[in-house]
Enzyme design. Structure first.
Site, PDB file in Angstrom:
ATOM      1  N   HIS A  38      37.140  86.372-108.149  1.00 45.50           N
ATOM      2  CA  HIS A  38      37.166  84.965-107.753  1.00 45.50           C
ATOM      3  C   HIS A  38      38.489  84.332-108.203  1.00 45.50           C
ATOM      4  CE1 HIS A  38      32.915  85.646-107.218  1.00 45.50           C
ATOM      5  NE2 HIS A  38      32.735  85.822-108.516  1.00 45.50           N
ATOM      6  N   GLU A  91      32.305  82.165-113.951  1.00 45.37           N
ATOM      7  CA  GLU A  91      30.889  82.454-114.088  1.00 45.37           C
ATOM      8  C   GLU A  91      30.634  83.185-115.393  1.00 45.37           C
ATOM      9  OE1 GLU A  91      30.014  86.562-111.737  1.00 45.37           O
ATOM     10  OE2 GLU A  91      30.644  84.893-110.462  1.00 45.37           O
ATOM     11  N   HIS A 116      35.186  92.541-111.163  1.00 45.67           N
ATOM     12  CA  HIS A 116      33.894  92.770-111.807  1.00 45.67           C
ATOM     13  C   HIS A 116      32.849  93.273-110.818  1.00 45.67           C
ATOM     14  CE1 HIS A 116      33.723  88.585-110.323  1.00 45.67           C
ATOM     15  NE2 HIS A 116      32.420  88.773-110.186  1.00 45.67           N
ATOM     16  N   ARG A 166      35.491  90.286-101.829  1.00 44.75           N
ATOM     17  CA  ARG A 166      34.985  91.641-102.062  1.00 44.75           C
ATOM     18  C   ARG A 166      36.115  92.648-101.922  1.00 44.75           C
ATOM     19  NH1 ARG A 166      30.370  89.522 -99.600  1.00 44.75           N
ATOM     20  NH2 ARG A 166      31.192  89.959 -97.508  1.00 44.75           N
TER      21      ARG A 166
END
Length: 268
Positions: free
Chosen positions: A60, A77, A135, A155
């Site tokens: 991200h 996050e 991640h 992705r």
């Protein structure tokens, strides 16, 4: 008030959920989202995730990168591991620093899994995922995720599943290096602790009524309450485990019947 609960089917999800979610579902449930009613905008999003296969390798952008692309902010996050099978792992960062060319080639030929640093996890692990961190969440894990509420995921690799990849966008924002373990902590099950106290959100585990640490963020106007054990009263409404409550003030939260809860607050 209580946020609306949405069950999201995923190919990597689980057919059997904890009792707090009504046990078995018809499809594989990968995520349980908590959403506001129409017309209300949230700064944060809380999710439960349940995995039976590895999730995609992704990344991200940070605030600056996201705003250049027209988004209001980036996406940070964090995960609190609730349960994990003995061999469960998460992918965080790379084993060593590599070039963008090498990472892209590895993703295209299906060898990127060998570059990622797969780390074992267990219940009680708290993992902060800064923007730019490559991640992936492995199989056999149940966790709570708290994130900035924005739909911006790139992705890199998806194990051959028929979904779009975003290699060039991902490489433009990814940190091509190992994960910094200062962002990983073990949370004591029986203590109230601060998990995050800096922008963009504060996050706290509160056990019983021991909530003194919450006063550090009393200026926030968005509080989300996720009971893990027991129940919490939020603006006069009972919120139980498997649910999520929201309120504008810390004083709206009554922890009299709390067993253990996660409490997140958005920070300007």
């Amino acid at each position: 008030m209580k946020l609306n609960r949405k069950f999201v089917a995923k190919p990597w999800g689980q057919p059997l959920l904890p009792d707090i979610f009504g046990d078995r579902t018809e499809d594989k449930t990968g995520e349980v989202w908590f959403e506001a009613p129409k017309g209300i905008s949230l700064q944060l999003m809380v999710k439960y995730l349940f995995t039976s296969e590895r999730l995609s390798v992704q990344v991200h952008p940070n605030d600056r990168q996201a705003r250049r692309l027209g988004f209001p902010h980036g996406k940070e996050e964090c995960w609190l591991i609730l349960d994990a099978e003995p061999d469960a792992v998460v992918g965080l960062g790379l084993k060593k620093t590599v070039s963008a060319t090498k990472l892209k080639a590895a993703a295209m030929v299906g060898e990127i899994e060998q570059l990622i640093d797969w780390k074992p996890v267990k219940a009680g692990d708290f993992i902060y995922v800064p923007p730019g961190t490559i991640h992936a969440i492995g199989a056999g894990i149940s966790l709570v995720e708290i994130q900035q509420n924005v739909d911006i995921t790139y992705r890199i690799y998806d194990y051959g599943r028929p979904r779009e990849l975003h290699l060039d966008d991902a490489l433009a924002v990814a940190k091509l290096k190992p994960y910094e373990m200062k962002y990983w902590t073990e949370v004591p099950a029986d203590q109230s602790v601060s998990l995050s106290t800096s922008r963009p959100f504060g996050l706290f585990q509160i056990v019983g009524t021991n909530d003194e640490i919450l006063s550090q963020q009393s200026g926030s106007k968005e509080w989300q309450v996720v009971p893990l054990e027991g129940e919490v009263e939020v603006r006069g409404e009972i919120v139980k485990a498997g649910q999520c409550g929201i309120c504008p003030r810390l004083s709206d939260i009554d922890l009299t019947k709390n067993g253990k809860s996660l409490i997140a607050c958005a920070m300007a």
